[in-house]
Design an enzyme around this catalytic site. Structure first.
Site, PDB file in Angstrom:
ATOM      1  N   LYS A  98     -11.339   3.619   3.929  1.00  0.00           N
ATOM      2  CA  LYS A  98     -10.292   3.043   4.773  1.00  0.00           C
ATOM      3  C   LYS A  98      -9.495   4.124   5.487  1.00  0.00           C
ATOM      4  O   LYS A  98      -8.977   5.048   4.865  1.00  0.00           O
ATOM      5  CB  LYS A  98      -9.357   2.193   3.902  1.00  0.00           C
ATOM      6  CG  LYS A  98      -8.204   1.512   4.643  1.00  0.00           C
ATOM      7  CD  LYS A  98      -8.694   0.379   5.516  1.00  0.00           C
ATOM      8  CE  LYS A  98      -7.542  -0.303   6.256  1.00  0.00           C
ATOM      9  NZ  LYS A  98      -6.776  -1.201   5.387  1.00  0.00           N
ATOM     10  N   ASP A 246      -5.726 -10.007   4.009  1.00  0.00           N
ATOM     11  CA  ASP A 246      -4.646  -9.017   3.947  1.00  0.00           C
ATOM     12  C   ASP A 246      -3.484  -9.572   3.136  1.00  0.00           C
ATOM     13  O   ASP A 246      -2.314  -9.283   3.423  1.00  0.00           O
ATOM     14  CB  ASP A 246      -4.179  -8.601   5.350  1.00  0.00           C
ATOM     15  CG  ASP A 246      -3.277  -7.365   5.325  1.00  0.00           C
ATOM     16  OD1 ASP A 246      -3.344  -6.606   4.335  1.00  0.00           O
ATOM     17  OD2 ASP A 246      -2.501  -7.169   6.273  1.00  0.00           O
TER      18      ASP A 246
END
Length: 342
Positions: A98, A246
């Protein structure tokens, strides 16, 4: 339609935090998801293979669904090495790395200061087939917070896509029409996740009639024209867009404060919230691809073999939910959700 049976879904972007709260966050995410991609911006961040595997073990100790598998990601820093990428890939349990621009979101201070600093790492990722996940916002002080995603697309992501054509990239939690268009126009190696809250809400929900701190997230909610573009992308049937909540819990006091934390909690009812959006658009037939097919297909992982069933049965979302020794306020608290997973 009163029931809808689909292949078991996955969540390709979720925050579980760590420590005592795992028993609560893992309970919600493992209730009906087959897999979830766990974000690595914990404290401290998950920057190496050993930390990722240890975090995975802590998650598995709390899982509630036997079908559930946590998929792990590394947190990229200016000091990440190609050797670490190769070691992570070899585990078979770490599927991505990420890119957090330093300071862009919660616990991102250790993130990458300039994408050029990790080009040698991206080369290794392209070589071994590890996916790059991207928080798509610049952090320059002169860029307005509502423009940070668009600026990132132009100045950071476009060069990466051009320089690494064989690197699979997921632009996470897109919030603008610009991002949806970028993904649509890019090669098949570029995809995006879309959250339920960015489909359901826009910045008016957060700001009109008083500030609603539980709608405050990063990237921040945008105007309704961007919201509509996201809805069109998610419900279109395009293989380039898939479910990533998320879901990002914070204790109630950390949200309802003079300097509240960014993040909205949706893991308690994610699939149900997406179902509302797809039904309103008359596109329920496309929910299965968005929730259950597009993600694993892009990651090169087999789709789940079993199913879950949603029923049209309204239920009341509680005012708060347990969060370790504290509480978290979920999205739609004290309101009803029209769909329920049986």
């Amino acid at each position: 339609m009163t029931t809808l049976t689909i292949t078991r879904p996955d969540d390709w972007h979720v925050h579980l935090r760590d420590g005592e709260v795992l028993k609560d966050t893992v309970r919600d995410i493992s209730r009906y998801n087959g897999r979830a991609l766990i974000m690595p911006n914990t404290v401290p961040p998950v920057t190496n293979t050993e930390m990722a595997l240890a975090y995975r073990d802590r998650i598995l100790k709390e899982q509630h669904g036997e079908q559930f598998e946590p998929l792990m990601a590394l947190y990229l820093t200016d000091n990440t090495t190609p050797e670490e990428i190769r070691a992570a890939k070899a585990t078979g349990k770490i599927v991505a790395a990420k890119l957090y621009p330093a300071g862009a979101t919660t616990n991102s201070d250790s993130g990458v200061t300039d994408a050029k600093n990790i080009y040698h790492v991206l080369e290794a990722m392209e070589e071994v087939g590890m996916l790059l996940l991207v928080h798509g916002e610049v952090t320059h002080h002169h860029v307005d917070i509502f423009d940070r995603e668009k600026e990132f697309l132009d100045t950071v992501l476009a060069p990466i896509v051009n320089d690494f054509p064989n690197l699979k990239i997921v632009l996470e939690h897109i919030t603008t029409a610009d991002a949806a268009q970028f993904v649509n126009n890019a090669s098949d190696n570029v995809a995006a996740t879309i959250t339920a809250h960015h489909l359901l809400f826009n910045r008016n929900h957060m700001l009109v009639g008083g500030i609603k701190p539980h709608f405050y997230c990063l990237p921040i909610l945008k105007r309704n024209t961007h919201q509509q573009a996201l809805i069109e992308a998610a419900t279109s049937g395009s293989k380039k867009f898939f479910l990533g909540t998320d879901s990002a819990p914070h204790a109630k006091g950390a949200k309802e404060s003079a300097c509240g934390c960014a993040g909205s909690y949706t893991a308690h009812a994610a699939l149900e919230l997406y179902a509302e959006v797809f039904e309103k658009e008359g596109k329920l037939e496309n929910l299965e691809a968005f929730a259950s097919f597009n993600g694993p297909d892009f990651y090169g992982i087999a789709r789940n073999a079993d199913t879950v069933t949603l029923e049209k049965s309204a239920w009341d979302v509680p005012e708060s939910m347990p969060f370790g020794n504290d509480i978290v306020v979920p999205i739609r608290a004290n309101e009803q959700i029209e769909w329920k997973v049986k």
